[in-house]
Motif scaffolding. Structure first.
Motif, PDB file in Angstrom:
ATOM      1  N   ARG A 125     -19.479  -1.646  55.852  1.00  0.00           N
ATOM      2  CA  ARG A 125     -19.693  -2.148  54.451  1.00  0.00           C
ATOM      3  C   ARG A 125     -18.619  -2.963  53.699  1.00  0.00           C
ATOM      4  NH1 ARG A 125     -19.186   3.323  51.998  1.00  0.00           N
ATOM      5  NH2 ARG A 125     -19.156   1.988  50.154  1.00  0.00           N
ATOM      6  N   ASN A 126     -18.654  -4.127  54.637  1.00  0.00           N
ATOM      7  CA  ASN A 126     -17.801  -5.262  54.208  1.00  0.00           C
ATOM      8  C   ASN A 126     -18.493  -6.835  54.357  1.00  0.00           C
ATOM      9  OD1 ASN A 126     -17.067  -6.158  56.888  1.00  0.00           O
ATOM     10  ND2 ASN A 126     -15.715  -4.587  56.975  1.00  0.00           N
ATOM     11  N   THR A 157     -18.575 -10.663  43.023  1.00  0.00           N
ATOM     12  CA  THR A 157     -17.909  -9.377  43.413  1.00  0.00           C
ATOM     13  C   THR A 157     -18.659  -8.069  42.805  1.00  0.00           C
ATOM     14  OG1 THR A 157     -15.734 -10.460  43.427  1.00  0.00           O
ATOM     15  CG2 THR A 157     -15.873  -8.047  42.966  1.00  0.00           C
ATOM     16  N   SER A 158     -19.056  -8.231  41.687  1.00  0.00           N
ATOM     17  CA  SER A 158     -20.023  -7.143  41.017  1.00  0.00           C
ATOM     18  C   SER A 158     -20.965  -7.038  41.820  1.00  0.00           C
ATOM     19  CB  SER A 158     -20.387  -7.692  39.759  1.00  0.00           C
ATOM     20  OG  SER A 158     -21.194  -6.497  39.005  1.00  0.00           O
ATOM     21  N   PHE A 197     -20.499  -5.140  45.216  1.00  0.00           N
ATOM     22  CA  PHE A 197     -20.031  -3.550  45.040  1.00  0.00           C
ATOM     23  C   PHE A 197     -20.995  -3.114  44.387  1.00  0.00           C
ATOM     24  CE2 PHE A 197     -15.299  -5.246  45.112  1.00  0.00           C
ATOM     25  CZ  PHE A 197     -15.140  -4.782  46.404  1.00  0.00           C
ATOM     26  N   ASP A 198     -21.665  -3.218  43.346  1.00  0.00           N
ATOM     27  CA  ASP A 198     -22.714  -2.695  42.551  1.00  0.00           C
ATOM     28  C   ASP A 198     -24.028  -2.751  43.026  1.00  0.00           C
ATOM     29  OD1 ASP A 198     -20.311  -1.971  40.898  1.00  0.00           O
ATOM     30  OD2 ASP A 198     -20.762  -3.696  39.457  1.00  0.00           O
ATOM     31  N   ASN A 250     -23.284  -2.248  47.480  1.00  0.00           N
ATOM     32  CA  ASN A 250     -22.560  -1.209  47.679  1.00  0.00           C
ATOM     33  C   ASN A 250     -21.585  -1.061  48.861  1.00  0.00           C
ATOM     34  OD1 ASN A 250     -21.553   1.547  47.422  1.00  0.00           O
ATOM     35  ND2 ASN A 250     -22.995   2.414  49.075  1.00  0.00           N
ATOM     36  N   HIS A 302     -17.730  -1.763  50.709  1.00  0.00           N
ATOM     37  CA  HIS A 302     -16.632  -0.957  50.505  1.00  0.00           C
ATOM     38  C   HIS A 302     -15.500  -2.052  50.344  1.00  0.00           C
ATOM     39  CE1 HIS A 302     -13.238   1.651  51.043  1.00  0.00           C
ATOM     40  NE2 HIS A 302     -12.910   0.960  52.181  1.00  0.00           N
ATOM     41  N   LYS A 303     -15.842  -3.242  50.944  1.00  0.00           N
ATOM     42  CA  LYS A 303     -14.534  -4.242  50.970  1.00  0.00           C
ATOM     43  C   LYS A 303     -15.078  -5.604  51.012  1.00  0.00           C
ATOM     44  CE  LYS A 303     -10.317  -5.172  53.893  1.00  0.00           C
ATOM     45  NZ  LYS A 303      -9.730  -4.805  54.931  1.00  0.00           N
ATOM     46  N   LYS A 344     -13.286  -1.701  47.087  1.00  0.00           N
ATOM     47  CA  LYS A 344     -14.155  -1.446  45.982  1.00  0.00           C
ATOM     48  C   LYS A 344     -13.544  -0.454  45.196  1.00  0.00           C
ATOM     49  CE  LYS A 344     -18.516   0.445  44.659  1.00  0.00           C
ATOM     50  NZ  LYS A 344     -20.024   0.936  44.978  1.00  0.00           N
ATOM     51  N   SER A 345     -12.434   0.526  45.593  1.00  0.00           N
ATOM     52  CA  SER A 345     -11.816   1.448  44.631  1.00  0.00           C
ATOM     53  C   SER A 345     -10.713   0.770  44.106  1.00  0.00           C
ATOM     54  CB  SER A 345     -11.042   2.394  45.623  1.00  0.00           C
ATOM     55  OG  SER A 345     -10.074   1.661  46.639  1.00  0.00           O
ATOM     56  N   TYR A 377     -11.239  -2.307  42.788  1.00  0.00           N
ATOM     57  CA  TYR A 377     -12.249  -3.223  41.709  1.00  0.00           C
ATOM     58  C   TYR A 377     -12.282  -2.795  40.412  1.00  0.00           C
ATOM     59  CZ  TYR A 377     -16.404  -5.626  39.917  1.00  0.00           C
ATOM     60  OH  TYR A 377     -17.361  -5.996  39.362  1.00  0.00           O
TER      61      TYR A 377
END
Length: 165
Positions: free
Chosen positions: A76-77, A102-103, A106-107, A110, A112-113, A160-161, A163
């Motif tokens: 997930r990167n 970026t949105s 992540f959104d 999905n 993670h990085k 993501k955490s 962001y």
């Protein structure tokens, strides 16, 4: 301003960017790609799930491109890359494109990085990336060869955490 998917009709614009040595040296890529080669790559990667390419537009002007590449759905990167045409720099397009891509990463995907590589001498880009929450994770010594010499690069990343919407 808006972001939209790259279309085949955008390839002449991408071709123009790809044949500008000063631009491609910041991407650590070889310049001077033929339009035929670009069209072949577009067709080859049309259904490729490991990349997403977006055009940055303002009204009827194409001002740049932002890409999510090397998308890895297990870890997930993915890598994020951006080019804003030089005559449109310092007008907020890079910041806008980064926020939207970026949105999306992540959104929608999905991830993670998100990570990127940047020339250690490219202070303007480093400033933009830091303003978007990216942090320097490491220094890669003589990682890329461009303009007749090896260049150091930072690898920068955003989790993501971390962001901030």
């Amino acid at each position: 301003m808006k972001l939209r998917a790259l279309e085949i009709t955008d390839l002449p614009f991408v071709h123009e960017l790809n044949n500008e040595y000063s631009i491609m040296s910041y991407w650590f890529e070889e310049p001077y790609e033929s339009l035929t080669e670009l069209q072949y790559l577009f067709d080859k990667h049309l259904l490729d799930e490991s990349e997403r390419r977006f055009i940055v537009e303002d009204e009827d002007s194409i001002v740049g491109i932002v890409e999510l590449v090397e998308i890895n759905y297990i870890h997930r990167n993915c890598e994020i890359q951006i080019i804003i045409k030089p005559e449109f720099s310092s007008k907020g397009y890079a910041k806008f494109a980064f926020e939207k891509a970026t949105s999306y990463a992540f959104d929608i995907l999905n991830m993670h990085k998100l990570y990127l590589y940047v020339d250690t001498d490219n202070e303007k880009a480093i400033h933009i990336y830091k303003s978007q929450g990216f942090k320097i994770e490491g220094l890669l010594i003589e990682q890329f060869y461009t303009n007749g010499k090896y260049k150091d690069a930072y690898i920068m990343a955003l989790l993501k955490s971390e962001y901030i919407l």
